[in-house]
Design an enzyme around this catalytic site. Structure first.
Site, mmCIF file in Angstrom:
data_model
loop_
_atom_site.group_PDB
_atom_site.id
_atom_site.type_symbol
_atom_site.label_atom_id
_atom_site.label_comp_id
_atom_site.label_asym_id
_atom_site.label_seq_id
_atom_site.Cartn_x
_atom_site.Cartn_y
_atom_site.Cartn_z
ATOM 1 N N ASP A 3 0.825 -1.213 0.000
ATOM 2 C CA ASP A 3 0.000 0.000 0.000
ATOM 3 C C ASP A 3 0.857 1.260 0.000
ATOM 4 O OD1 ASP A 3 -2.395 -1.403 -0.053
ATOM 5 O OD2 ASP A 3 -2.445 -1.624 2.117
ATOM 6 N N ASP B 273 -6.149 -6.519 -5.750
ATOM 7 C CA ASP B 273 -7.218 -6.318 -4.763
ATOM 8 C C ASP B 273 -8.002 -5.048 -5.058
ATOM 9 O OD1 ASP B 273 -8.780 -6.644 -2.530
ATOM 10 O OD2 ASP B 273 -7.312 -5.785 -1.150
ATOM 11 N N LYS C 32 -11.451 -5.277 -5.197
ATOM 12 C CA LYS C 32 -12.750 -5.546 -4.543
ATOM 13 C C LYS C 32 -13.929 -5.082 -5.397
ATOM 14 C CE LYS C 32 -10.970 -5.304 0.201
ATOM 15 N NZ LYS C 32 -9.589 -4.822 -0.002
ATOM 16 N N ASP D 241 -20.206 -4.677 -8.752
ATOM 17 C CA ASP D 241 -20.803 -4.004 -9.904
ATOM 18 C C ASP D 241 -21.767 -4.966 -10.591
ATOM 19 O OD1 ASP D 241 -21.146 -2.141 -12.066
ATOM 20 O OD2 ASP D 241 -19.126 -1.406 -11.699
ATOM 21 N N ILE D 242 -22.283 -4.588 -11.742
ATOM 22 C CA ILE D 242 -23.150 -5.520 -12.463
ATOM 23 C C ILE D 242 -22.285 -6.668 -12.990
ATOM 24 C CG2 ILE D 242 -24.894 -3.796 -13.067
ATOM 25 C CD1 ILE D 242 -23.653 -3.793 -15.919
ATOM 26 N N THR E 283 -19.635 -6.319 -15.850
ATOM 27 C CA THR E 283 -18.488 -5.469 -15.508
ATOM 28 C C THR E 283 -17.532 -6.221 -14.581
ATOM 29 O OG1 THR E 283 -19.871 -3.526 -15.742
ATOM 30 C CG2 THR E 283 -17.845 -3.226 -14.500
ATOM 31 N N GLN F 212 -8.073 -0.688 11.298
ATOM 32 C CA GLN F 212 -8.546 -2.071 11.406
ATOM 33 C C GLN F 212 -9.251 -2.285 12.745
ATOM 34 O OE1 GLN F 212 -8.547 -3.807 8.853
ATOM 35 N NE2 GLN F 212 -6.582 -4.060 7.831
ATOM 36 N N GLY G 92 0.151 -5.451 5.789
ATOM 37 C CA GLY G 92 0.675 -4.274 5.100
ATOM 38 C C GLY G 92 1.557 -3.442 5.989
ATOM 39 N N ARG G 93 0.921 -2.497 6.700
ATOM 40 C CA ARG G 93 1.679 -1.481 7.418
ATOM 41 C C ARG G 93 2.700 -2.014 8.407
ATOM 42 N NH1 ARG G 93 -3.805 1.847 8.123
ATOM 43 N NH2 ARG G 93 -4.504 -0.304 8.035
HETATM 44 O O1 C5P Z 1 -1.978 -4.684 7.563
HETATM 45 P P1 C5P Z 1 -2.728 -3.469 7.079
HETATM 46 O O2 C5P Z 1 -3.822 -3.021 8.014
HETATM 47 O O3 C5P Z 1 -1.844 -2.341 6.639
HETATM 48 O O4 C5P Z 1 -3.459 -4.009 5.778
HETATM 49 C C1 C5P Z 1 -4.205 -3.132 5.016
HETATM 50 C C2 C5P Z 1 -4.632 -3.858 3.794
HETATM 51 O O5 C5P Z 1 -5.646 -4.814 4.099
HETATM 52 C C3 C5P Z 1 -5.206 -2.919 2.747
HETATM 53 O O6 C5P Z 1 -4.522 -3.175 1.535
HETATM 54 C C4 C5P Z 1 -6.637 -3.333 2.643
HETATM 55 O O7 C5P Z 1 -7.150 -3.209 1.347
HETATM 56 C C5 C5P Z 1 -6.570 -4.793 3.050
HETATM 57 N N1 C5P Z 1 -7.840 -5.341 3.466
HETATM 58 C C6 C5P Z 1 -8.353 -6.399 2.795
HETATM 59 N N2 C5P Z 1 -9.577 -6.898 3.133
HETATM 60 C C7 C5P Z 1 -10.261 -6.409 4.145
HETATM 61 C C8 C5P Z 1 -9.731 -5.325 4.869
HETATM 62 C C9 C5P Z 1 -8.500 -4.805 4.494
HETATM 63 O O8 C5P Z 1 -7.717 -6.904 1.878
HETATM 64 N N3 C5P Z 1 -11.394 -6.980 4.491
#
Ligand code: C5P
Length: 234
Positions: free
Chosen positions: A13, A61, A63, A66-67, A70, A192, A212-213
């Site tokens: 990210d 990712d 997510k 949509d219809i 698409t 989160q 991620g972070r």
């Molecule tokens: O570990 P961290 O909190 O940084 O992860 C964030 C990532 O988790 C984001 O890329 C977010 O899109 C993803 N995420 C996900 N599915 C979720 C919630 C968050 O893939 N249900």
């Protein structure tokens, strides 16, 4: 079947390809998959996915919600760009999910590829749930969407670690975001809400961990990945 070297799906990210490649240079052969979301996809598209593929399987990712036509076209485009995983919302409903499962079957004749159905985002909790969702618990929603995805023929979903026990009997590839190390839990879980440690999530049946972070903002991402893997297998 997509073979990952380990369950860590690194959420890349960041906003520039240069920053992303700097991180990848450090963690390159130590993560299981690399997750790229709209921040990089919208800026660099397929050319960037092609580059990242050299490090580990790519998880696109976006997510989609949509219809049907698409969503199907977006998943086809993710596959064409080189992705091994791509996400759609389970809320797309059974008809769209079923058509996605047929597309997945067709694409797997060329190479392994999995569509993951996102259940309830890990940034949602019972408290900040949309009002019209509140008549059911988060867990009930996730169980219902797991059943829906499975009935539609899909084999992968995204949920938080908190619901793993509830969907234990569903033989699905379970991707779990909201992962925080013991140290992170003492500090701040950012946006989160439904969080869990890597070890706990693996013990409860996760197949992949989106992280991620905790990794990308650490001083030494490679060491952090190593420490997370050690914590899982200790
Ligand atoms: O570990 P961290 O909190 O940084 O992860 C964030 C990532 O988790 C984001 O890329 C977010 O899109 C993803 N995420 C996900 N599915 C979720 C919630 C968050 O893939 N249900």
């Amino acid at each position: 079947m997509i073979k990952l070297r380990n369950p860590i799906m690194l959420a890349l990210d960041v906003d520039t390809d240069e920053h992303a490649l700097r991180i990848l240079d450090q963690v390159q052969d130590s993560v299981g998959a690399i997750k790229i979301g709209p921040r990089l996809n919208l800026r660099y598209g397929a050319t960037f996915i092609e580059k990242v593929k050299a490090f580990a399987p790519v998880f696109v990712d976006n997510k989609h919600f949509d219809i049907t036509s698409t969503v199907l076209a977006a998943i086809q485009a993710s596959f064409d760009a080189g992705a091994s995983f791509a996400t759609v919302h389970a809320l797309n409903g059974e008809d769209t999910l079923h058509k996605l499962s047929l597309l997945e079957q067709h694409l797997n004749q060329t190479r392994p590829f999995k569509v993951l159905a996102v259940t309830i985002l890990t940034s949602w909790s019972q408290v900040n749930f949309a009002e019209n969702f509140k008549q059911w618990s988060v867990g009930e929603h996730v169980v219902s969407m797991a059943k829906l995805a499975e009935q539609a023929g899909l084999t992968g979903l995204v949920c938080s670690g908190h619901e793993l026990a509830l969907i234990q009997k569903h033989n699905l590839f379970k991707v779990v975001p909201g992962i925080r190390t013991e140290e992170d839990l003492k500090e701040n879980t950012q946006d989160q809400k439904r969080v869990m440690t890597p070890k706990q999530a693996m013990n409860d049946g996760a197949s992949g961990l989106v992280i991620g972070r905790s990794i990308i903002n650490s001083k030494n991402p490679r060491d952090t990945v190593k420490r997370i893997l050690e914590s899982i297998y200790s």
